[in-house]
Design a protein around this motif. Structure first.
Motif, PDB file in Angstrom:
ATOM      1  N   HIS A 178      -0.371 -11.142  -5.927  1.00  0.00           N
ATOM      2  CA  HIS A 178      -0.790 -12.535  -6.067  1.00  0.00           C
ATOM      3  C   HIS A 178      -0.089 -13.270  -7.199  1.00  0.00           C
ATOM      4  N   THR A 228       0.832  -1.208   0.000  1.00  0.00           N
ATOM      5  CA  THR A 228       0.000   0.000   0.000  1.00  0.00           C
ATOM      6  C   THR A 228       0.869   1.261   0.000  1.00  0.00           C
ATOM      7  N   ASP A 259      -0.418  -4.251  -9.561  1.00  0.00           N
ATOM      8  CA  ASP A 259      -0.261  -4.812  -8.221  1.00  0.00           C
ATOM      9  C   ASP A 259       0.056  -6.302  -8.398  1.00  0.00           C
ATOM     10  N   TYR A 276       5.392 -11.300   1.224  1.00  0.00           N
ATOM     11  CA  TYR A 276       5.049 -12.246   2.299  1.00  0.00           C
ATOM     12  C   TYR A 276       4.110 -13.365   1.854  1.00  0.00           C
ATOM     13  N   LYS A 277       3.641 -13.320   0.612  1.00  0.00           N
ATOM     14  CA  LYS A 277       2.748 -14.391   0.153  1.00  0.00           C
ATOM     15  C   LYS A 277       3.602 -15.494  -0.477  1.00  0.00           C
TER      16      LYS A 277
HETATM   17  C1  LIG Z   1      -3.693  -7.567  -4.120  1.00  0.00           C
HETATM   18  C2  LIG Z   1      -3.309  -6.908  -2.821  1.00  0.00           C
HETATM   19  N1  LIG Z   1      -3.085  -5.593  -2.801  1.00  0.00           N
HETATM   20  C3  LIG Z   1      -2.749  -4.964  -1.652  1.00  0.00           C
HETATM   21  C4  LIG Z   1      -2.626  -5.660  -0.463  1.00  0.00           C
HETATM   22  C5  LIG Z   1      -2.272  -4.899   0.768  1.00  0.00           C
HETATM   23  O1  LIG Z   1      -0.964  -5.202   1.160  1.00  0.00           O
HETATM   24  P1  LIG Z   1      -0.285  -4.499   2.409  1.00  0.00           P
HETATM   25  O2  LIG Z   1      -1.213  -4.647   3.565  1.00  0.00           O
HETATM   26  O3  LIG Z   1       0.976  -5.279   2.619  1.00  0.00           O
HETATM   27  O4  LIG Z   1      -0.040  -3.092   2.069  1.00  0.00           O
HETATM   28  C6  LIG Z   1      -2.836  -7.053  -0.460  1.00  0.00           C
HETATM   29  C7  LIG Z   1      -2.750  -7.888   0.761  1.00  0.00           C
HETATM   30  O5  LIG Z   1      -3.024  -7.558   1.846  1.00  0.00           O
HETATM   31  C8  LIG Z   1      -3.203  -7.678  -1.661  1.00  0.00           C
HETATM   32  O6  LIG Z   1      -3.440  -8.992  -1.734  1.00  0.00           O
END
Ligand SMILES: Cc1ncc(COP(=O)(O)O)c(C=O)c1O
Ligand SMILES: Nc1c(O)cccc1C(=O)C[C@H](N)C(=O)O
Length: 428
Positions: free
Chosen positions: A216, A105, A213, A238-239
């Motif tokens: 995934h 984010t 983004d 982290y995924k």
């Molecule tokens: C597609 C996607 N975008 C954004 C996020 C947000 O990530 P983060 O909380 O690490 O900023 C996630 C997972 O939480 C996500 O799966």
């Protein structure tokens, strides 16, 4: 016999495991005995190598104090760039185009702050209605910062069926009012892959910048961000990359955009040679490093050093091959074993259109997930009706997948789920 020449027996699952060229990587991970982990697409498991590099970084702190910035096992001042270099092949960027920094984010905010330049009628951002909420919140706030109303200036392409997006619909929405496009590489619910190259080409034909983004997809399939001419991308580690909860994220900026002043600047945006001159005029790095802001979160990045060693050894093409095969096996077993039990596979069937997880829809999904957990299987639930299952190439066996499907069948036949409420937990 199942659809893709797979067979439904346990013996056959064991055969597939014997033939699996990545099977030895399983021993590198902390798998809990008696439990099957199917949530690597939300938080990948800890590997022994990730643990080792985190402990080495703590050791460097113990041993060197402030000098750990330039000495020790993994000097902190260069860690973000070093990790960027190792990650670059996984996203198809050059070493200078990739940096490990921030979080998904935060990196999205950084990149939109830098590249969203409303100009006259070209003032809107294009996203889609199936995107992860954090991205939408970030884009809404960026639109607001520019004095616009998100209701009019953040356009979300609609899905025709609530599961998938049609590239044609996205392209049709690329009007001359759009200044910037932000889309997922893989949709977090259905696991659909978008055609990144086609969308990038079409955006550029219309003079629009486009970013993705990659949360995934990074770590579960190859990418060619440079070759596809993507302008920027951002993701978490982290995924599928097993970098640890809240671990530092990554970003890619196409080298043709180097030299832009970062929208959100800080002293780690600096050219490294200049940083400690402590001048009040920023000289940004001529690389993706310019999009760092402040001091790197060293201890949250350290596990990734060890984790990426595994990806380098395993090879992302091999990982993708196994991922496709084991996810196909899961879908075929579901078709075969769970027919007429109310399940619908909400993931595209074609290899080229699916990422690293299977989205299984069921009206009792929330309580089936609770039942799975009671049976030692870790899935995740996404409201209102999705059980997400991610067989991960590096540590999931075909036997695990076979077992999961047998347990799902038992849960339904014995109505085990009925003892739970069909509602999500706090962290679902
Ligand atoms: C597609 C996607 N975008 C954004 C996020 C947000 O990530 P983060 O909380 O690490 O900023 C996630 C997972 O939480 C996500 O799966
Ligand atoms: N980031 C997460 C968190 O802090 C807690 C629980 C889950 C997550 C996730 O990453 C969820 C993930 N983005 C998803 O695809 O649903």
């Amino acid at each position: 016999m199942l659809l893709n020449n797979f067979q439904a027996t346990l013996e056959y699952a064991k055969e597939l495991d014997k033939e699996d060229s990545l099977k030895h990587f399983r021993e590198e991970f902390y798998l809990k005995p008696g439990s099957i982990y199917m949530d690597g697409n939300s938080l990948g498991l800890l590997s022994k190598r990730a643990e080792r590099t985190l402990l080495e970084s703590l050791e460097d702190w113990k041993e060197y104090g402030i000098d750990g910035w330039t000495q020790g096992n993994h000097p902190w001042f260069f860690m973000a760039d070093e990790l960027g270099k190792k990650l670059a092949p996984l996203v198809g960027g050059s070493a200078e185009e990739v940096i490990v920094t921030g979080s998904t984010t935060v990196n999205l905010h950084q990149l939109v702050s830098t590249f969203y330049k409303p100009d006259g009628i070209r003032s809107k951002i294009l996203a889609d209605e199936l995107t992860f909420p954090s991205d939408i919140y970030a884009l809404q706030s960026q639109v607001r910062i520019h004095g616009f109303d998100p209701d009019t200036h953040l356009i979300r392409v609609k899905s025709r069926d609530g599961r998938f997006l049609e590239e044609d619909d996205i392209i049709a929405a690329m009007t001359d009012e759009i200044a910037l496009i932000v889309l997922p590489t893989v949709l977090y619910r259905s696991g659909q892959i978008l055609d990144i190259k086609r969308l990038t080409d079409e955006a550029h034909k219309r003079g629009i910048l486009i970013g993705f983004d990659g949360c995934h997809s990074v770590g579960s399939m190859p990418h060619s961000f440079s070759e596809w001419d993507v302008d920027f991308a951002f993701w978490c580690n982290y995924k599928h990359l097993n970098g640890g909860p809240g671990g530092v994220g990554g970003l890619f900026v196409n080298r043709k955009l180097f030299g832009k002043m970062p929208g959100l600047a800080g002293w780690f945006s600096s050219n490294k040679e200049k940083q400690f001159d402590m001048e009040h005029t920023l000289t940004p790095a001529h690389s993706a490093g310019a999009f760092q802001i402040g001091t790197p979160h060293v201890l949250s990045a350290a596990p990734l050093i060890g984790s990426l060693e595994i990806f380098t050894e395993a090879g992302i093409e091999n990982i993708r091959q196994k991922s496709l095969k084991i996810n196909q096996y899961l879908m075929d077993l579901i078709d075969n074993e769970l027919a007429d039990m109310g399940f619908v596979i909400g993931t595209p069937r074609e290899d080229a259109r699916r990422g690293g997880h299977v989205s299984l829809e069921h009206k009792e999904a929330a309580r089936i997930c609770k039942s799975l957990k009671e049976n030692g299987i870790i899935p995740d639930f996404r409201a209102p009706n999705i059980i997400r299952l991610a067989p991960v190439a590096l540590y999931t066996s075909y036997e695990d997948v076979w077992e999961v499907v047998q347990i799902l069948k038992k849960i339904i036949i014995e109505k085990q789920y009925e003892k739970f409420k069909n509602e999500r937990e706090v962290v679902a």
